[in-house]
Design a protein around this motif. Structure first.
Motif, PDB file in Angstrom:
ATOM      1  N   ALA A   4       0.823  -1.219   0.000  1.00 26.15           N
ATOM      2  CA  ALA A   4       0.000   0.000   0.000  1.00 26.15           C
ATOM      3  C   ALA A   4       0.852   1.262   0.000  1.00 26.15           C
ATOM      4  O   ALA A   4       0.441   2.290  -0.532  1.00 26.15           O
ATOM      5  N   THR A   5       2.035   1.175   0.603  1.00 32.21           N
ATOM      6  CA  THR A   5       2.850   2.388   0.773  1.00 32.21           C
ATOM      7  C   THR A   5       4.179   2.316   0.031  1.00 32.21           C
ATOM      8  O   THR A   5       4.911   3.308   0.007  1.00 32.21           O
ATOM      9  N   GLY A   6       4.501   1.160  -0.551  1.00 28.40           N
ATOM     10  CA  GLY A   6       5.784   1.011  -1.240  1.00 28.40           C
ATOM     11  C   GLY A   6       6.947   1.032  -0.270  1.00 28.40           C
ATOM     12  O   GLY A   6       7.957   1.684  -0.528  1.00 28.40           O
ATOM     13  N   VAL A   7       6.792   0.304   0.825  1.00 30.22           N
ATOM     14  CA  VAL A   7       7.825   0.277   1.864  1.00 30.22           C
ATOM     15  C   VAL A   7       8.352  -1.143   2.058  1.00 30.22           C
ATOM     16  O   VAL A   7       7.575  -2.078   2.264  1.00 30.22           O
ATOM     17  N   ARG A   8       9.665  -1.273   1.982  1.00 34.35           N
ATOM     18  CA  ARG A   8      10.311  -2.551   2.285  1.00 34.35           C
ATOM     19  C   ARG A   8      10.945  -2.466   3.675  1.00 34.35           C
ATOM     20  O   ARG A   8      11.684  -1.538   3.968  1.00 34.35           O
ATOM     21  N   SER A   9      10.652  -3.452   4.501  1.00 29.90           N
ATOM     22  CA  SER A   9      11.200  -3.466   5.856  1.00 29.90           C
ATOM     23  C   SER A   9      12.384  -4.413   5.966  1.00 29.90           C
ATOM     24  O   SER A   9      12.543  -5.328   5.161  1.00 29.90           O
ATOM     25  N   ASP A  10      13.169  -4.183   6.993  1.00 30.63           N
ATOM     26  CA  ASP A  10      14.373  -4.970   7.240  1.00 30.63           C
ATOM     27  C   ASP A  10      14.023  -6.147   8.160  1.00 30.63           C
ATOM     28  O   ASP A  10      13.977  -6.005   9.384  1.00 30.63           O
ATOM     29  N   VAL A  11      13.745  -7.290   7.539  1.00 27.45           N
ATOM     30  CA  VAL A  11      13.335  -8.475   8.312  1.00 27.45           C
ATOM     31  C   VAL A  11      14.503  -8.979   9.168  1.00 27.45           C
ATOM     32  O   VAL A  11      14.322  -9.405  10.310  1.00 27.45           O
ATOM     33  N   GLY A  12      15.718  -8.909   8.620  1.00 25.18           N
ATOM     34  CA  GLY A  12      16.890  -9.344   9.381  1.00 25.18           C
ATOM     35  C   GLY A  12      17.040  -8.561  10.679  1.00 25.18           C
ATOM     36  O   GLY A  12      17.419  -9.118  11.715  1.00 25.18           O
TER      37      GLY A  12
END
Ligand SMILES: *Cc1c(COP(=O)(O)O)cnc(C)c1O
Length: 396
Positions: free
Chosen positions: A144-152
């Protein structure tokens, strides 16, 4: 002739001819002895895309949401506590799904445009001394926002807090388009689907399941039948399905994996980054703003773009469709009217991306947006020329 135009929605994505042909199949008997020869290598090869050796891949005939439901119901019991951050429509919908299964969701509310807050996850987990929290939910790519999060980073926060909860990740709009490392990040459940990075028709949920998550199935008390991991895993081990498999999609997935491996996963990720950078160059040239708050959060599969004050993004996306026959993503939830989205994932080239930038630019100009016609295309062209120059000089 508008069916020749690519879609620029962030899923379902454009289906390349090679995959449309692969899915164009006459009915075949899924109980015939040769079905196992198709299914088993597909499930094995999917592990390479998740980057897991120790885990298992389980699929269901459903859209991605069914994958969420399977992940939750197979591993949790009503009343169990789960920790989740809400920063967009998809993280919101996952929370809603958990609540409807009577889970006790501790929600970390975040501004839309921000990513999964590893530090806040860590704080909540450190405070949970009695280990009530059974699962930590992260939306890797908030569409929805074009945001990638840092799963690591979330995994490191969990480990630093010494917390035994399992890690559940929504990678529906990132898997097979952006780097995903199930084993390295210690992901227990990774949920994806057929219609985004895999470039196929909708209809298959694809879930990476760790050994820890498989073991949790025995204790979990949420009701499930269609989505029972154990039924599916047992049937798959014998080369079959507990019910009628989506045969055409499995053939499509075989060919999709061939395409991804021929290009090379790392090259697929590099192509997505390059196309996304071209789109971002155009957005900058228009003087417009991305919803994602900072460059470290920029998604390589979708860009959500705020329209200037006084303009309605729904009018823009409708006009682009009516006038030029091109679909772009609308603003979801509170972003309706305020932002539109350019999906740039799956079967897409730089040249196709240029056509999308050109089309939305024409639509904006028609509606008197304060942009210069050609400015976004030109910025993207310059970026792509440089990027290809760099590739060529490397090859020489
Ligand atoms: C597309 C998507 C889903 C799944 O949606 P379905 O329509 O059920 O396939 C889930 N999460 C994210 C982040 C998505 O982009």
């Amino acid at each position: 002739m508008t069916e020749q135009n690519p879609v620029f929605i962030p899923g379902p994505t454009n289906i390349p001819d090679r995959l449309r042909n692969a899915m164009s199949m006459q009915t075949a008997d899924h109980r015939a002895p040769d079905f196992v020869k198709l299914l088993s290598p597909v499930l094995e090869d999917l592990k390479k895309v998740f980057k897991t050796e120790s885990g298992k891949v389980i699929t269901f005939p459903s859209s991605g949401t069914g994958g969420w439901e399977a992940a939750v119901t197979n591993t949790l019991s009503p009343g169990d506590k789960v920790l989740a951050a809400r920063f967009g429509m998809f993280s919101h919908r996952w929370i809603d799904l958990c609540q409807r299964h009577n889970l006790d969701v501790e929600v970390i509310e975040c501004e839309w445009g921000s990513g999964a807050p590893a530090d806040l996850y860590g704080e909540r987990l450190a405070a949970d001394k009695s280990h009530e929290i059974k699962a930590v939910l992260v939306t890797h790519n908030e569409t929805a926002t074009g945001v990638r999060s840092d799963v690591g980073a979330v995994r490191r926060a969990m480990d630093a807090a010494g917390h035994p909860a399992m890690l559940y990740v929504d990678c529906v709009s990132s898997l097979a388009s952006m780097d995903f490392r199930m084993d390295e990040w210690g992901v227990d459940l990774a949920v994806s689907g057929s219609q985004k990075g895999f470039m196929l028709a909708v209809g298959m949920a694809i879930v990476g399941v760790s050994q820890k998550a498989l073991a949790a199935c025995e204790m979990a008390k949420c009701p499930r039948c269609f989505f029972d991991f154990r039924d599916m895993a047992d049937a798959n081990a014998k080369g079959g399905f507990p019910y009628t498999p989506p045969l055409q999609l499995i053939y499509g997935l075989r060919e999709s994996l061939n395409m991804l491996f021929e290009e090379g996963l790392e090259n697929v990720f590099a192509r997505h980054f390059r196309i996304a950078e071209g789109v971002r160059a155009a957005v900058g040239a228009w003087g417009m703003r991305l919803c994602a708050k900072s460059p470290d959060l920029y998604s390589d599969t979708v860009s959500a773009i705020y329209v200037p004050k006084g303009f309605d993004s729904n009018v823009l996306t409708d006009h682009a469709f009516d006038a030029y026959g091109v679909s772009f993503g609308i603003g979801l939830g509170p972003m309706s009217g305020k932002a539109f989205r350019i999906g740039h994932l799956g079967s897409l080239t730089d040249v196709m991306a240029l056509s999308g930038i050109a089309a939305i630019e024409m639509a904006m100009k028609d509606l008197n947006y304060p942009i210069e016609l050609g400015s976004g295309v030109s910025a993207a062209q310059e970026y792509f020329r440089k990027a290809f120059g760099a590739i060529q000089s490397k090859a020489a």
